[in-house]
Design a protein around this motif. Structure first.
Motif, PDB file in Angstrom:
ATOM      1  N   ALA A   1      -4.254   6.122  -7.593  1.00 26.22           N
ATOM      2  CA  ALA A   1      -4.480   4.684  -7.473  1.00 26.22           C
ATOM      3  C   ALA A   1      -3.299   4.040  -6.775  1.00 26.22           C
ATOM      4  CB  ALA A   1      -4.685   4.064  -8.853  1.00 26.22           C
ATOM      5  N   ILE A   2      -3.581   3.243  -5.738  1.00 27.16           N
ATOM      6  CA  ILE A   2      -2.512   2.516  -5.063  1.00 27.16           C
ATOM      7  C   ILE A   2      -2.853   1.031  -5.019  1.00 27.16           C
ATOM      8  CG2 ILE A   2      -1.906   4.514  -3.642  1.00 27.16           C
ATOM      9  CD1 ILE A   2      -3.216   2.990  -1.253  1.00 27.16           C
ATOM     10  N   ASP A   3      -1.820   0.213  -5.052  1.00 22.98           N
ATOM     11  CA  ASP A   3      -1.992  -1.230  -4.949  1.00 22.98           C
ATOM     12  C   ASP A   3      -0.681  -1.836  -4.474  1.00 22.98           C
ATOM     13  OD1 ASP A   3      -4.279  -3.297  -6.142  1.00 22.98           O
ATOM     14  OD2 ASP A   3      -2.280  -4.205  -5.992  1.00 22.98           O
ATOM     15  N   SER A   4      -0.771  -2.956  -3.775  1.00 20.98           N
ATOM     16  CA  SER A   4       0.438  -3.611  -3.271  1.00 20.98           C
ATOM     17  C   SER A   4       1.141  -4.428  -4.351  1.00 20.98           C
ATOM     18  CB  SER A   4       0.090  -4.517  -2.088  1.00 20.98           C
ATOM     19  OG  SER A   4      -0.824  -5.531  -2.486  1.00 20.98           O
ATOM     20  N   SER A   5       0.477  -4.606  -5.483  1.00 12.77           N
ATOM     21  CA  SER A   5       1.026  -5.406  -6.578  1.00 12.77           C
ATOM     22  C   SER A   5       1.753  -4.531  -7.599  1.00 12.77           C
ATOM     23  CB  SER A   5      -0.094  -6.175  -7.277  1.00 12.77           C
ATOM     24  OG  SER A   5       0.336  -6.705  -8.507  1.00 12.77           O
ATOM     25  N   SER A   6       2.997  -4.849  -7.850  1.00 14.25           N
ATOM     26  CA  SER A   6       3.766  -4.129  -8.875  1.00 14.25           C
ATOM     27  C   SER A   6       3.125  -4.310 -10.242  1.00 14.25           C
ATOM     28  CB  SER A   6       5.207  -4.646  -8.916  1.00 14.25           C
ATOM     29  OG  SER A   6       5.845  -4.464  -7.683  1.00 14.25           O
ATOM     30  N   TYR A   7       2.643  -5.504 -10.497  1.00 15.87           N
ATOM     31  CA  TYR A   7       2.012  -5.784 -11.785  1.00 15.87           C
ATOM     32  C   TYR A   7       0.777  -4.906 -11.991  1.00 15.87           C
ATOM     33  CZ  TYR A   7      -0.264  -8.314 -15.589  1.00 15.87           C
ATOM     34  OH  TYR A   7      -0.869  -8.640 -16.766  1.00 15.87           O
ATOM     35  N   SER A   8      -0.029  -4.755 -10.939  1.00 17.19           N
ATOM     36  CA  SER A   8      -1.232  -3.937 -11.053  1.00 17.19           C
ATOM     37  C   SER A   8      -0.887  -2.489 -11.368  1.00 17.19           C
ATOM     38  CB  SER A   8      -2.044  -4.006  -9.752  1.00 17.19           C
ATOM     39  OG  SER A   8      -2.585  -5.295  -9.566  1.00 17.19           O
TER      40      SER A   8
ATOM     41  N   ILE B   1      -2.969   9.702 -14.672  1.00 15.96           N
ATOM     42  CA  ILE B   1      -3.414   9.177 -13.391  1.00 15.96           C
ATOM     43  C   ILE B   1      -2.209   9.009 -12.487  1.00 15.96           C
ATOM     44  CG2 ILE B   1      -3.244   6.774 -14.181  1.00 15.96           C
ATOM     45  CD1 ILE B   1      -5.665   6.154 -12.397  1.00 15.96           C
ATOM     46  N   LYS B   2      -2.361   9.350 -11.230  1.00 19.04           N
ATOM     47  CA  LYS B   2      -1.273   9.170 -10.274  1.00 19.04           C
ATOM     48  C   LYS B   2      -1.365   7.759  -9.706  1.00 19.04           C
ATOM     49  CE  LYS B   2      -2.678  12.873  -8.069  1.00 19.04           C
ATOM     50  NZ  LYS B   2      -3.520  13.517  -9.100  1.00 19.04           N
ATOM     51  N   SER B   3      -0.255   7.041  -9.692  1.00 19.95           N
ATOM     52  CA  SER B   3      -0.269   5.667  -9.205  1.00 19.95           C
ATOM     53  C   SER B   3       1.019   5.379  -8.446  1.00 19.95           C
ATOM     54  CB  SER B   3      -0.409   4.689 -10.379  1.00 19.95           C
ATOM     55  OG  SER B   3       0.704   4.793 -11.246  1.00 19.95           O
ATOM     56  N   ALA B   4       0.918   4.496  -7.460  1.00 21.80           N
ATOM     57  CA  ALA B   4       2.092   4.134  -6.679  1.00 21.80           C
ATOM     58  C   ALA B   4       1.850   2.804  -5.975  1.00 21.80           C
ATOM     59  CB  ALA B   4       2.414   5.217  -5.652  1.00 21.80           C
ATOM     60  N   LYS B   5       2.940   2.100  -5.715  1.00 18.18           N
ATOM     61  CA  LYS B   5       2.859   0.820  -5.034  1.00 18.18           C
ATOM     62  C   LYS B   5       2.823   1.041  -3.520  1.00 18.18           C
ATOM     63  CE  LYS B   5       5.233  -3.580  -4.349  1.00 18.18           C
ATOM     64  NZ  LYS B   5       6.448  -4.383  -4.620  1.00 18.18           N
ATOM     65  N   PHE B   6       1.666   0.784  -2.931  1.00 17.45           N
ATOM     66  CA  PHE B   6       1.472   0.850  -1.479  1.00 17.45           C
ATOM     67  C   PHE B   6       0.456  -0.215  -1.109  1.00 17.45           C
ATOM     68  CE2 PHE B   6       2.815   5.369  -1.856  1.00 17.45           C
ATOM     69  CZ  PHE B   6       3.724   5.433  -0.799  1.00 17.45           C
ATOM     70  N   ASP B   7       0.587  -0.779   0.093  1.00 16.04           N
ATOM     71  CA  ASP B   7      -0.505  -1.613   0.567  1.00 16.04           C
ATOM     72  C   ASP B   7      -1.422  -0.766   1.433  1.00 16.04           C
ATOM     73  OD1 ASP B   7       0.199  -1.823   3.440  1.00 16.04           O
ATOM     74  OD2 ASP B   7       1.878  -3.027   2.746  1.00 16.04           O
ATOM     75  N   ALA B   8      -2.625  -1.257   1.642  1.00 14.09           N
ATOM     76  CA  ALA B   8      -3.637  -0.485   2.342  1.00 14.09           C
ATOM     77  C   ALA B   8      -3.253  -0.182   3.778  1.00 14.09           C
ATOM     78  CB  ALA B   8      -4.964  -1.240   2.308  1.00 14.09           C
ATOM     79  N   ILE B   9      -2.513  -1.079   4.396  1.00 15.79           N
ATOM     80  CA  ILE B   9      -2.201  -0.946   5.816  1.00 15.79           C
ATOM     81  C   ILE B   9      -1.153   0.133   6.070  1.00 15.79           C
ATOM     82  CG2 ILE B   9      -1.346  -2.178   7.855  1.00 15.79           C
ATOM     83  CD1 ILE B   9      -2.323  -4.765   6.423  1.00 15.79           C
ATOM     84  N   THR B  10      -0.134   0.191   5.217  1.00 15.50           N
ATOM     85  CA  THR B  10       0.984   1.111   5.461  1.00 15.50           C
ATOM     86  C   THR B  10       0.895   2.401   4.645  1.00 15.50           C
ATOM     87  OG1 THR B  10       2.335   0.023   3.749  1.00 15.50           O
ATOM     88  CG2 THR B  10       2.512  -0.816   6.011  1.00 15.50           C
ATOM     89  N   PHE B  11      -0.169   2.569   3.873  1.00 12.31           N
ATOM     90  CA  PHE B  11      -0.298   3.781   3.069  1.00 12.31           C
ATOM     91  C   PHE B  11      -0.268   5.020   3.965  1.00 12.31           C
ATOM     92  CE2 PHE B  11      -2.966   7.056   0.991  1.00 12.31           C
ATOM     93  CZ  PHE B  11      -2.159   7.280  -0.119  1.00 12.31           C
ATOM     94  N   PRO B  12       0.608   5.979   3.674  1.00 13.60           N
ATOM     95  CA  PRO B  12       0.763   7.162   4.547  1.00 13.60           C
ATOM     96  C   PRO B  12      -0.299   8.232   4.288  1.00 13.60           C
ATOM     97  CG  PRO B  12       2.296   7.299   2.718  1.00 13.60           C
ATOM     98  CD  PRO B  12       1.572   5.981   2.561  1.00 13.60           C
TER      99      PRO B  12
END
Length: 218
Positions: free
Chosen positions: A60-67, A82-93
């Motif tokens: 799961a990725i999201d640009s929001s730290s809170y999320s 669950i694997k999670s990390a802070k990324f936005d959709a545009i810059t996700f590698p």
């Protein structure tokens, strides 16, 4: 960051996730594997948590730290990984994420270390030794495409398609207007099998149309 209102109540995913899961079960998709899911813009994590509880391997990725913090807290409450990390959709590698997230201790909700944003830090440097890794079996993109520029949305769709395995699935929903360039989302997927396409007016914002879309890669 405290989330005192969180509880172990039943997780309620988006209806389109239920629709996709129904198709997966009816057609015995991924029956010989644990399907890998990428949830872009995971938000409150309900879809991600629901899929993990149904046997999927979810990032799961999201640009929001809170999320991200909330997703990690919910994972602990429901006793899942669950694997999670802070990324936005545009810059996700996309190109390297399959290596990064292949490491079991990198971005797990059960990792012992976490940064101040709630996203997890790796306990040790990941192993990038050469090997062949599969693409994602399912990529979810709910309520994201209408929030970014058209050229960014177009590029994101291309990457979602590219990094989905054959026989895999893209699950997309977004809000559009009648004249939205993404109104004909199916035109981006002419080489895929479209299994669900629905457009409905927003219950409150009558000028907004909810487009829900599921396609399987041939």
């Amino acid at each position: 960051m405290d989330l005192i209102k969180l509880s172990s109540k039943e997780i309620e995913p988006n209806p389109i996730i239920i629709e996709a899961l129904k198709y997966i079960n009816e057609n015995s998709l991924f029956k010989d594997k644990i399907a890998k899911v990428l949830d872009i813009g995971a938000g409150d994590g309900m879809d991600s948590i629901f899929l993990v509880k149904n046997g999927f391997n979810v990032t799961a990725i999201d640009s929001s730290s809170y999320s991200i913090h909330k997703i990690n807290q919910l994972a602990k409450i429901h006793a899942i990984t669950i694997k999670s990390a802070k990324f936005d959709a545009i810059t996700f590698p996309f190109e390297t994420s399959r290596f990064v997230f292949a490491q079991p201790s990198c971005f797990s909700s059960r990792a012992s270390k976490s940064n101040l944003d709630g996203a997890q830090e790796p306990e040790h440097a990941p192993d990038f030794s050469p090997r062949v890794l599969d693409n994602y079996d399912i990529i979810i993109c709910i309520n994201v495409l209408h929030l970014i520029k058209l050229e960014e949305a177009t590029e994101l769709i291309k990457k979602m398609k590219m990094y989905t395995s054959v026989g895999g699935m893209n699950i997309v929903s977004l809000y559009i207007n009648d004249d939205s360039p993404l109104n004909n989302l199916e035109s981006f997927y002419t080489d895929w099998k479209i299994i669900h396409l629905n457009k409905s007016f927003h219950k409150v914002k009558k000028n907004k149309i909810l487009l829900e879309f599921i396609a399987v890669k041939k």
